[in-house]
Design a protein around this motif. Structure first.
Motif, short mmCIF file in Angstrom:
data_model
loop_
_atom_site.label_atom_id
_atom_site.label_comp_id
_atom_site.label_asym_id
_atom_site.label_seq_id
_atom_site.Cartn_x
_atom_site.Cartn_y
_atom_site.Cartn_z
N ALA A 36 2.67 1.68 0.24
CA ALA A 36 3.05 0.46 0.99
C ALA A 36 4.27 0.70 1.87
O ALA A 36 5.24 -0.05 1.85
N CYS A 38 5.20 0.38 4.96
CA CYS A 38 5.81 -0.54 5.95
C CYS A 38 6.21 -1.87 5.34
O CYS A 38 6.71 -2.75 6.04
N GLY A 39 6.00 -2.03 4.05
CA GLY A 39 6.46 -3.24 3.39
C GLY A 39 5.67 -4.48 3.73
O GLY A 39 6.13 -5.60 3.49
N GLY A 40 4.49 -4.32 4.29
CA GLY A 40 3.64 -5.47 4.56
C GLY A 40 3.55 -5.86 6.02
O GLY A 40 3.05 -6.93 6.37
N LEU A 42 1.77 -4.50 8.33
CA LEU A 42 0.48 -4.13 8.90
C LEU A 42 0.60 -2.97 9.89
O LEU A 42 -0.02 -2.95 10.93
N SER A 43 1.42 -2.01 9.52
CA SER A 43 1.57 -0.86 10.42
C SER A 43 1.53 0.48 9.69
O SER A 43 2.00 1.48 10.22
N CYS A 44 0.97 0.52 8.46
CA CYS A 44 0.95 1.82 7.79
C CYS A 44 -0.40 2.16 7.13
O CYS A 44 -0.75 3.32 7.02
N ALA A 45 -1.11 1.17 6.61
CA ALA A 45 -2.39 1.39 5.89
C ALA A 45 -2.22 2.11 4.56
O ALA A 45 -3.20 2.55 3.98
N CYS A 47 -1.36 0.73 1.85
CA CYS A 47 -1.57 -0.26 0.78
C CYS A 47 -3.07 -0.49 0.63
O CYS A 47 -3.52 -1.55 0.21
N CYS A 84 -1.63 -5.76 1.54
CA CYS A 84 -0.52 -6.62 2.00
C CYS A 84 -1.04 -7.81 2.79
O CYS A 84 -0.27 -8.72 3.10
#
Ligand code: FES
Length: 109
Positions: A36, A38-40, A42-45, A47, A84
């Motif tokens: 996780a 990017c912490g939510g 929506l810029s890492c995938a 999660c 996320c």
């Protein structure tokens, strides 16, 4: 409310979560193997989860932005979601999902 999470080595965990939390936050705060990054935002995938087929209708379809992010991972499936983007609610009480290999903090052995 609870979610049932199978980790990358096949162990099932029953996790308690609170209404309004992101499913990713519940998984992370219980110490499971989810990056996780990017912490939510929506810029890492990282999660990435597979939603149990019996829950797909309840969870609904991903947004276009989420689908674009999912396209960037190699282990995407038809039931892939980014955790996320899933908010805990009564409707998701009992949700079953599996952590994707690409969500692991370190490369899964
Ligand atoms: S935590 Fe980065 S996309 Fe979900």
């Amino acid at each position: 409310m609870k979610i049932l999470v199978t980790d990358q080595v096949g162990t099932e965990h029953e996790l308690e979560g609170l209404e309004g939390w992101r499913v990713m936050e519940v998984i992370r705060d219980w110490g499971l193997n989810i990056k996780a990054e990017c912490g939510g935002a929506l810029s890492c995938a990282t999660c990435h989860v597979y939603v149990d087929k019996s829950w797909l209708d309840v969870v609904g379809a991903p947004s276009d932005e989420e689908e674009d992010m999912l396209d960037s991972v190699g282990d995407v499936r038809s039931n892939s979601r980014l955790s996320c983007q899933l908010l805990m609610s009564d409707a998701l009480d009992g949700l079953k999902l599996t952590l994707a290999p690409s969500a692991a903090k370190e490369e899964a052995a």
